[in-house]
Design an enzyme around this catalytic site. Sequence first.
Site, PDB file in Angstrom:
ATOM      1  N   LYS A   1       0.841  -1.201   0.000  1.00 30.96           N
ATOM      2  CA  LYS A   1       0.000   0.000   0.000  1.00 30.96           C
ATOM      3  C   LYS A   1       0.877   1.254   0.000  1.00 30.96           C
ATOM      4  CE  LYS A   1      -0.216  -0.728   4.952  1.00 30.96           C
ATOM      5  NZ  LYS A   1      -0.969  -1.297   6.060  1.00 30.96           N
TER       6      LYS A   1
ATOM      7  N   ARG B   1     -10.481  -0.311  14.986  1.00 31.67           N
ATOM      8  CA  ARG B   1     -10.138   0.579  13.890  1.00 31.67           C
ATOM      9  C   ARG B   1     -10.923   0.218  12.644  1.00 31.67           C
ATOM     10  NH1 ARG B   1      -4.218   0.880  11.101  1.00 31.67           N
ATOM     11  NH2 ARG B   1      -4.909  -1.207  10.515  1.00 31.67           N
TER      12      ARG B   1
ATOM     13  N   TYR C   1      16.938  29.180   9.480  1.00 27.20           N
ATOM     14  CA  TYR C   1      15.734  29.818  10.009  1.00 27.20           C
ATOM     15  C   TYR C   1      15.690  29.757  11.538  1.00 27.20           C
ATOM     16  CZ  TYR C   1      13.231  29.928   5.496  1.00 27.20           C
ATOM     17  OH  TYR C   1      12.812  30.184   4.220  1.00 27.20           O
TER      18      TYR C   1
ATOM     19  N   MET D   1      12.503  23.912   3.630  1.00 24.57           N
ATOM     20  CA  MET D   1      11.686  23.141   2.681  1.00 24.57           C
ATOM     21  C   MET D   1      12.555  22.344   1.712  1.00 24.57           C
ATOM     22  SD  MET D   1       8.853  24.453  -0.072  1.00 24.57           S
ATOM     23  CE  MET D   1       7.874  25.324   1.116  1.00 24.57           C
TER      24      MET D   1
HETATM   25  C1  PLP Z   1      -0.145  -2.164   6.670  1.00 21.82           C
HETATM   26  C2  PLP Z   1      -0.716  -3.462   7.063  1.00 21.82           C
HETATM   27  C3  PLP Z   1       0.107  -4.585   7.202  1.00 21.82           C
HETATM   28  C4  PLP Z   1       1.616  -4.497   7.154  1.00 21.82           C
HETATM   29  O1  PLP Z   1       2.059  -4.024   8.409  1.00 21.82           O
HETATM   30  P1  PLP Z   1       3.596  -3.769   8.757  1.00 21.82           P
HETATM   31  O2  PLP Z   1       3.563  -3.322  10.168  1.00 21.82           O
HETATM   32  O3  PLP Z   1       4.060  -2.698   7.831  1.00 21.82           O
HETATM   33  O4  PLP Z   1       4.312  -5.051   8.559  1.00 21.82           O
HETATM   34  C5  PLP Z   1      -0.496  -5.802   7.444  1.00 21.82           C
HETATM   35  N1  PLP Z   1      -1.836  -5.901   7.576  1.00 21.82           N
HETATM   36  C6  PLP Z   1      -2.658  -4.833   7.480  1.00 21.82           C
HETATM   37  C7  PLP Z   1      -4.121  -5.014   7.644  1.00 21.82           C
HETATM   38  C8  PLP Z   1      -2.123  -3.584   7.234  1.00 21.82           C
HETATM   39  O5  PLP Z   1      -2.936  -2.526   7.166  1.00 21.82           O
END
Ligand code: PLP
Length: 342
Positions: A35, A126, A243, A291
Site C-alpha cells: 500500500k 479501527r 531559520y 523546505m
Molecule cells: C499495513 C498493514 C500490514 C503491514 O504491516 P507492517 O507493520 O508494515 O508489517 C499488514 N496488515 C494490514 C491489515 C495492514 O494494514
Amino acid sequence: MTSPLQLHIDLDALAANWRWFAQASGDAETGAAVKADGYGLGARQVVDRLASEGCRHFFFTTHDEIAAFGEIPAGITAYALHGFRDGDVPLPNVVPVLNTSAQLARWKFAAPDTRCDLMLDTGMNRLGFGMGDLSLSDLSGLGEFTLHSHLACADDPDSEMNAAQLSRLHEAAAALQPARLSIASSGGICLGKDYALDLTRPGLGIYGGIPNPAAAGELRQVVSLRSEILQVRDVGAGEAVGYGCIWTAGAPTRIATLNIGYADGYLRGFSNSGSVRIHGEERPVVGRISMDMATVDIGDLDAREGDWADVVYDLPTASAQSGLSQYELLTGLGSRYRRIYA
Ligand SMILES: *Cc1c(COP(=O)(O)O)cnc(C)c1O
C-alpha cells in the site's frame, strides 16, 4: 539535466528481507503489504521483484489504489484492505477484504458468488467486523474465504493484547469456518509460530524497518538517500545558521548546504539532530531543516560544492533522530528524488 537528490532502492536487500519473513512464517504463505505505493518506494518495482521471489499475495488499500497500480500479473492476488466501497468495480485478480455489513451486501450484489475475504476487528477498534457482527448465514455464497485480523501492538512482544487478539480470532473462526486465517504483519511474524497461521502480511520489515525487537540485526537496509552539496561556507564563532537561528557555531567551522528538505520528507525533526556521511565521515545536521535545504557542520572536512552526502537513514537510527516512526520515514519521501533501483 540530473537531479541533486537520489533515492537508492536496493531490491536485493528487499528480496532478502522478504525471504527472512517467509522463513519465519514457516508453513504459512507469505504475502507483502505494498500500500501507499510500496511504502513510498514504488509498488511496481516491489511487486515485480517479490513476485519473482515467489510472493503471490499483495496487500493494497483501495480498488482505486490498485487501479492506479495497473495490471495485476497472472497468478498474483491483490487484496483491497479497505474493502469494497460504493462506486468500486470488481477487478480481475483482486480480492476485497470486507470490513462492514454494507460492504458485504454491496459485494454480494456486484459480484455474486465471487471470492472475498473478511477482516475481523479483534480489539484494535479501527477497521473490520466486530466480534459477534457476523454469523454463518451472512457468509452463504462466499465460498472459501480468509478471515483476517490485525494486531494493535505487534511491535511489543510483552503486550498482552497480542495473545488476546489471537485467541479472539480463533474463537470467531470456530463459528465462521473460514478456509484460512491471517493476523501477522511484520511485527506479528516476529511474535512466533502461533501467529503465522495460514498467510502473513509483512510490510515495514521488508522495506528495512525493524518492526519488533526480534528482527533487530536480521534485516537489511533497503533505502538510501543521497543529496548534493549546493554550497560550502565558513562561519565564525557565534554565528547562527538557518531559520530561527536555532544553532550557533561555538568555534569557527564550515557549513555545507544540502539539496534536501522537508518537502522531500526530511522533516523538521531532523533539525539539530540528523546526520550525514560525506567522504565516509559522519557529520551532524545543524540548524532547522528548510523546505528544500539542510545544513551540516562539516568542520575541517574537505568537501565542496557538487560533492555528495549520504544522509543517515537506516530506519531505527533516523527514527530516533527525528521522532518520526519508521513508517512515516518511508511513506513521506516525496517525489523529487531520482529513484534508482539496483
Ligand atoms: C499495513 C498493514 C500490514 C503491514 O504491516 P507492517 O507493520 O508494515 O508489517 C499488514 N496488515 C494490514 C491489515 C495492514 O494494514
